[in-house]
Design a protein around this motif. Structure first.
Motif, PDB file in Angstrom:
ATOM      1  N   SER A 141      57.341 -54.062  48.822  1.00 24.28           N
ATOM      2  CA  SER A 141      58.723 -53.608  48.762  1.00 24.28           C
ATOM      3  C   SER A 141      58.830 -52.252  48.084  1.00 24.28           C
ATOM      4  CB  SER A 141      59.575 -54.643  48.018  1.00 24.28           C
ATOM      5  OG  SER A 141      60.944 -54.316  48.079  1.00 24.28           O
ATOM      6  N   ALA A 142      57.905 -51.965  47.159  1.00 26.12           N
ATOM      7  CA  ALA A 142      57.939 -50.691  46.448  1.00 26.12           C
ATOM      8  C   ALA A 142      57.603 -49.529  47.384  1.00 26.12           C
ATOM      9  CB  ALA A 142      56.965 -50.711  45.274  1.00 26.12           C
ATOM     10  N   LYS A 143      56.576 -49.725  48.226  1.00 28.08           N
ATOM     11  CA  LYS A 143      56.172 -48.664  49.149  1.00 28.08           C
ATOM     12  C   LYS A 143      56.811 -48.802  50.526  1.00 28.08           C
ATOM     13  CE  LYS A 143      51.687 -47.734  47.015  1.00 28.08           C
ATOM     14  NZ  LYS A 143      50.214 -47.601  47.255  1.00 28.08           N
ATOM     15  N   ARG A 144      57.454 -49.942  50.780  1.00 27.03           N
ATOM     16  CA  ARG A 144      58.111 -50.232  52.060  1.00 27.03           C
ATOM     17  C   ARG A 144      57.102 -50.240  53.214  1.00 27.03           C
ATOM     18  NH1 ARG A 144      64.062 -48.728  51.475  1.00 27.03           N
ATOM     19  NH2 ARG A 144      64.250 -47.951  49.371  1.00 27.03           N
ATOM     20  N   LEU A 145      55.899 -50.653  52.934  1.00 28.59           N
ATOM     21  CA  LEU A 145      54.836 -50.656  53.930  1.00 28.59           C
ATOM     22  C   LEU A 145      54.004 -51.929  53.831  1.00 28.59           C
ATOM     23  CD1 LEU A 145      53.616 -46.962  53.527  1.00 28.59           C
ATOM     24  CD2 LEU A 145      54.870 -47.891  55.491  1.00 28.59           C
ATOM     25  N   GLY A 146      53.412 -52.302  54.945  1.00 31.56           N
ATOM     26  CA  GLY A 146      52.530 -53.455  55.011  1.00 31.56           C
ATOM     27  C   GLY A 146      51.661 -53.328  56.245  1.00 31.56           C
ATOM     28  N   TYR A 147      51.337 -54.502  56.854  1.00 26.96           N
ATOM     29  CA  TYR A 147      50.470 -54.514  58.025  1.00 26.96           C
ATOM     30  C   TYR A 147      51.148 -55.314  59.140  1.00 26.96           C
ATOM     31  CZ  TYR A 147      47.077 -53.083  54.520  1.00 26.96           C
ATOM     32  OH  TYR A 147      46.430 -52.419  53.507  1.00 26.96           O
ATOM     33  N   LEU A 148      51.320 -54.698  60.276  1.00 31.27           N
ATOM     34  CA  LEU A 148      51.958 -55.364  61.405  1.00 31.27           C
ATOM     35  C   LEU A 148      51.073 -56.502  61.891  1.00 31.27           C
ATOM     36  CD1 LEU A 148      54.422 -55.212  63.357  1.00 31.27           C
ATOM     37  CD2 LEU A 148      52.948 -53.882  64.891  1.00 31.27           C
ATOM     38  N   ASN A 149      51.611 -57.727  61.906  1.00 28.68           N
ATOM     39  CA  ASN A 149      50.836 -58.909  62.278  1.00 28.68           C
ATOM     40  C   ASN A 149      51.519 -59.706  63.383  1.00 28.68           C
ATOM     41  OD1 ASN A 149      48.563 -60.605  61.924  1.00 28.68           O
ATOM     42  ND2 ASN A 149      49.775 -62.027  60.700  1.00 28.68           N
ATOM     43  N   GLY A 150      52.521 -59.098  64.035  1.00 27.39           N
ATOM     44  CA  GLY A 150      53.220 -59.770  65.128  1.00 27.39           C
ATOM     45  C   GLY A 150      54.483 -59.015  65.491  1.00 27.39           C
ATOM     46  N   VAL A 151      55.021 -59.298  66.680  1.00 28.27           N
ATOM     47  CA  VAL A 151      56.322 -58.781  67.115  1.00 28.27           C
ATOM     48  C   VAL A 151      57.069 -59.931  67.796  1.00 28.27           C
ATOM     49  CG1 VAL A 151      55.686 -56.356  67.366  1.00 28.27           C
ATOM     50  CG2 VAL A 151      55.323 -57.916  69.279  1.00 28.27           C
ATOM     51  N   THR A 152      58.327 -60.074  67.482  1.00 33.17           N
ATOM     52  CA  THR A 152      59.106 -61.175  68.052  1.00 33.17           C
ATOM     53  C   THR A 152      59.279 -60.975  69.558  1.00 33.17           C
ATOM     54  OG1 THR A 152      60.332 -61.487  65.988  1.00 33.17           O
ATOM     55  CG2 THR A 152      61.318 -62.387  67.999  1.00 33.17           C
ATOM     56  N   ILE A 153      58.936 -62.007  70.334  1.00 30.25           N
ATOM     57  CA  ILE A 153      59.132 -61.952  71.785  1.00 30.25           C
ATOM     58  C   ILE A 153      60.142 -62.988  72.263  1.00 30.25           C
ATOM     59  CG2 ILE A 153      56.796 -61.090  72.141  1.00 30.25           C
ATOM     60  CD1 ILE A 153      56.127 -63.948  73.226  1.00 30.25           C
ATOM     61  N   GLY A 154      60.568 -63.882  71.375  1.00 30.89           N
ATOM     62  CA  GLY A 154      61.543 -64.895  71.764  1.00 30.89           C
ATOM     63  C   GLY A 154      61.954 -65.731  70.577  1.00 30.89           C
ATOM     64  N   LEU A 155      62.960 -66.554  70.770  1.00 35.02           N
ATOM     65  CA  LEU A 155      63.527 -67.391  69.717  1.00 35.02           C
ATOM     66  C   LEU A 155      63.593 -68.826  70.207  1.00 35.02           C
ATOM     67  CD1 LEU A 155      66.547 -65.036  69.020  1.00 35.02           C
ATOM     68  CD2 LEU A 155      64.375 -65.027  67.803  1.00 35.02           C
ATOM     69  N   GLY A 156      63.493 -69.776  69.274  1.00 34.57           N
ATOM     70  CA  GLY A 156      63.512 -71.170  69.675  1.00 34.57           C
ATOM     71  C   GLY A 156      64.318 -72.046  68.749  1.00 34.57           C
ATOM     72  N   ASP A 157      64.829 -73.128  69.314  1.00 32.37           N
ATOM     73  CA  ASP A 157      65.508 -74.186  68.558  1.00 32.37           C
ATOM     74  C   ASP A 157      64.559 -75.382  68.568  1.00 32.37           C
ATOM     75  OD1 ASP A 157      67.158 -76.088  67.453  1.00 32.37           O
ATOM     76  OD2 ASP A 157      68.461 -76.263  69.208  1.00 32.37           O
ATOM     77  N   VAL A 158      63.592 -75.389  67.659  1.00 30.37           N
ATOM     78  CA  VAL A 158      62.531 -76.391  67.685  1.00 30.37           C
ATOM     79  C   VAL A 158      63.059 -77.783  67.390  1.00 30.37           C
ATOM     80  CG1 VAL A 158      60.367 -77.122  66.597  1.00 30.37           C
ATOM     81  CG2 VAL A 158      60.738 -74.710  67.123  1.00 30.37           C
TER      82      VAL A 158
END
Length: 571
Positions: free
Chosen positions: A520-537
């Motif tokens: 949160s301090a640097k506002r950076l991390g590592y991209l580990n996914g992108v949302t492609i859809g949503l579900g009501d499990v």
């Protein structure tokens, strides 16, 4: 889904993925498609979004393609790492986060990608800047770049705007140059590979807007003052004057709610100026929910029910019935109240029973009143009578079952085009604002991470839950946090996906970035996914899960290939 699954099942698929650069992901087989091949083409794209006071940006809507998915939580099988876990450094090269701060500073790298969809209308998804040597790379969902709806190669006029908010472009507009994705997504539309990396040109901002006196600014190469229909089906002689060319368009529930903030959309208004509703009574069988209201899948119709009180005149919206400020229950009376008349609209109306070309003469929704009005209340048409309500059936307690009337409501707005505008061809002057990564930074990339890893999800959720509740507007950047778990979505050939618990709703969530070890301090991390859809499990009519492809060694190969290419300037 691996391409070998049809032959050898899960085991064969995992064997095929063991190498980072398998034949399917050899460099010469990573699809690369041009979005704006030349500088001039890129300038035209930027001018399209900047033009008309950025109207195309402001009126763009979330992209509703493959959004709500029938998601299933799986405990066995599913995805697995194809090789050793690793990360590619971000522009801040993060170390593991050990802080306990509850404050989350939003990343500057996240924004919206805008494009013209298969329906030829402007839309947007979420996306993020990722680190590369040329500082020019964007990551989002594959179907926010590739046109899976009409099978055209890519979506048109593609741009990325980090930090976008209501027409503002704080770090400029970055026009897409070339898109890269996995071979299996390009050829088979494999949901397990629904991601894309896009190189973008240097950003641009507007320095001036002028009009060429010898041109015409109607964007169709001619003036409309001679009464000719333009390609959108408008005829400027049909019931309108040249100085007040009004037309009526249909609105989605979300758009109407934005214009009528704080209003009960199942009531009787009063509504904002130049907006209105059209209401018709439907049968109980046509009503498809156990809740008092819900929104249709296309977002354009609000269905609701009202209790029928004992006594006359209490059964419709507002007071429960057509006898007292409610809409007439007969279809003929409802159509009569709608702009355009019972025979539907002219060429500018939104539907078979929608507003007509001349706009409404009055609101089709009855006006509410806190006390009895001196004017007579609307009454049902004498030619039609209300459909009989089902008789109450006794319950186990002996109490009668509540009686309801059911309604479907659509929404419209009246717009006016004025002829009093600058004449000439619009010319926009642009200035270069530098490379994307130099302005907002870039997230790193994490791959082959174990299931159960904590991630932050950043995006612009919008739209409603299946039960009709609107939780997000899509206007501002939001975040969620949780652990990944295995899911499958056969509807998009997604057999090796991951999910995270999230209440993010709607089409705007698509492309949201999943960041591992986010600082949160640097506002950076590592991209580990992108949302492609949503579900009501859990099946309770509330979105509870975001879904992403599992980032593995093959994802790394696509990223590394895309990161090899420079983009340059457009001005």
């Amino acid at each position: 889904m691996k391409r070998t699954l049809a032959l050898g099942g899960v085991a064969a698929g995992l064997l095929a993925s063991a190498a980072v650069a398998s034949p399917a992901q050899a460099a010469d087989q990573i699809p690369a498609i041009n979005l704006a091949k030349t500088n001039f083409a890129a300038q035209q794209v930027a001018a399209f979004w900047f033009g008309e006071a950025r109207a195309n940006l402001i009126k763009a809507t979330p992209y509703n393609v493959e959004t709500k998915l029938p998601t299933k939580h799986v405990s066995t099988g599913g995805t697995s790492a194809s090789s050793k876990a690793g990360v590619v450094g971000s522009s801040g090269d993060q170390k593991a986060s050990t802080g306990t701060s509850k404050n989350v500073n939003l990343p500057r790298t996240v924004g919206k990608v805008f494009f013209i969809g298969a329906d030829r209308k402007p839309h947007w998804c979420s996306a993020t800047s990722v680190q590369s040597g040329y500082k020019n790379l964007v990551a989002t969902a594959g179907h926010c770049v590739y046109d899976t709806a009409s099978n055209k190669a890519t979506l048109d006029k593609w741009v990325f705007i980090p930090g976008y908010y209501q027409g503002k472009t704080p770090w400029g507009i970055y026009v897409g140059k070339t898109a890269y994705t996995h071979y299996d997504y390009d050829v088979y539309e494999d949901g397990d590979r629904d991601y894309a990396f896009v190189t973008v040109y240097n950003g641009v901002q507007v320095t001036g807007v002028t009009y060429d006196k010898h041109g015409r600014d109607d964007h169709h190469g001619r003036k409309d003052s001679h009464g000719r229909d333009d390609k959108h089906g408008r005829d400027d002689h049909r019931g309108r004057g040249h100085d007040d060319r009004s037309y009526v368009k249909s609105l989605s529930v979300r758009e109407f709610a934005a214009l009528n903030k704080g209003k009960n959309l199942t009531g009787n208004g009063p509504w904002a100026k130049n907006t209105g509703v059209q209401t018709r009574e439907i049968s109980e069988r046509q009503y498809d929910s156990r809740f008092d209201s819900y929104v249709s899948r296309d977002g354009k119709t609000l269905y609701f029910r009202k209790k029928v009180e004992d006594g006359p005149g209490h059964g419709g919206p507002g007071h429960g019935g057509p006898g007292h400020n409610g809409p007439a229950s007969a279809d003929a009376a409802l159509l009569k109240a709608a702009p355009g008349g019972p025979n539907g609209p002219g060429p500018n109306g939104p539907g078979p029973n929608g507003p007509g070309p001349n706009g409404p003469k009055h609101s089709p929704s009855p006006k509410p009143s806190a006390s009895p009005s001196p004017s007579p209340s609307p009454s049902p048409s004498p030619s039609a009578s209300p459909s009989p309500s089902p008789s109450p059936k006794p319950t186990h307690t002996g109490k009668p079952k509540p009686k309801y009337k059911y309604y479907a409501r659509t929404f419209w707005a009246k717009s006016v085009r004025s002829d009093h505008k600058p004449q000439g061809t619009l010319k926009i002057s642009l200035k270069d604002v530098g490379r994307l990564g130099e302005n907002v930074g870039g997230q790193g990339l994490a791959y082959n991470q174990k299931i159960g890893t904590n991630v932050f999800v950043f995006g612009y959720p919008s739209g409603s839950h299946p039960d009709g509740n609107y939780a997000f507007t899509g206007q501002t950047l939001k975040w969620a946090y949780g652990k990944t778990f295995k899911v499958s979505v056969p509807a998009v050939k997604g057999e090796e996906l991951v999910g995270v618990k999230s209440s993010f709703t709607g089409e705007g969530s698509i492309g949201s970035s999943w960041l591992y070890r986010y600082s949160s301090a640097k506002r950076l991390g590592y991209l580990n996914g992108v949302t492609i859809g949503l579900g009501d499990v859990d099946g309770n009519d509330r979105i509870d899960t975001s879904v992403s492809p599992y980032f593995d060694g093959e994802t790394l190969a696509v990223y590394q290939y895309a990161a090899k290419f420079a983009s340059g300037k457009i001005v």
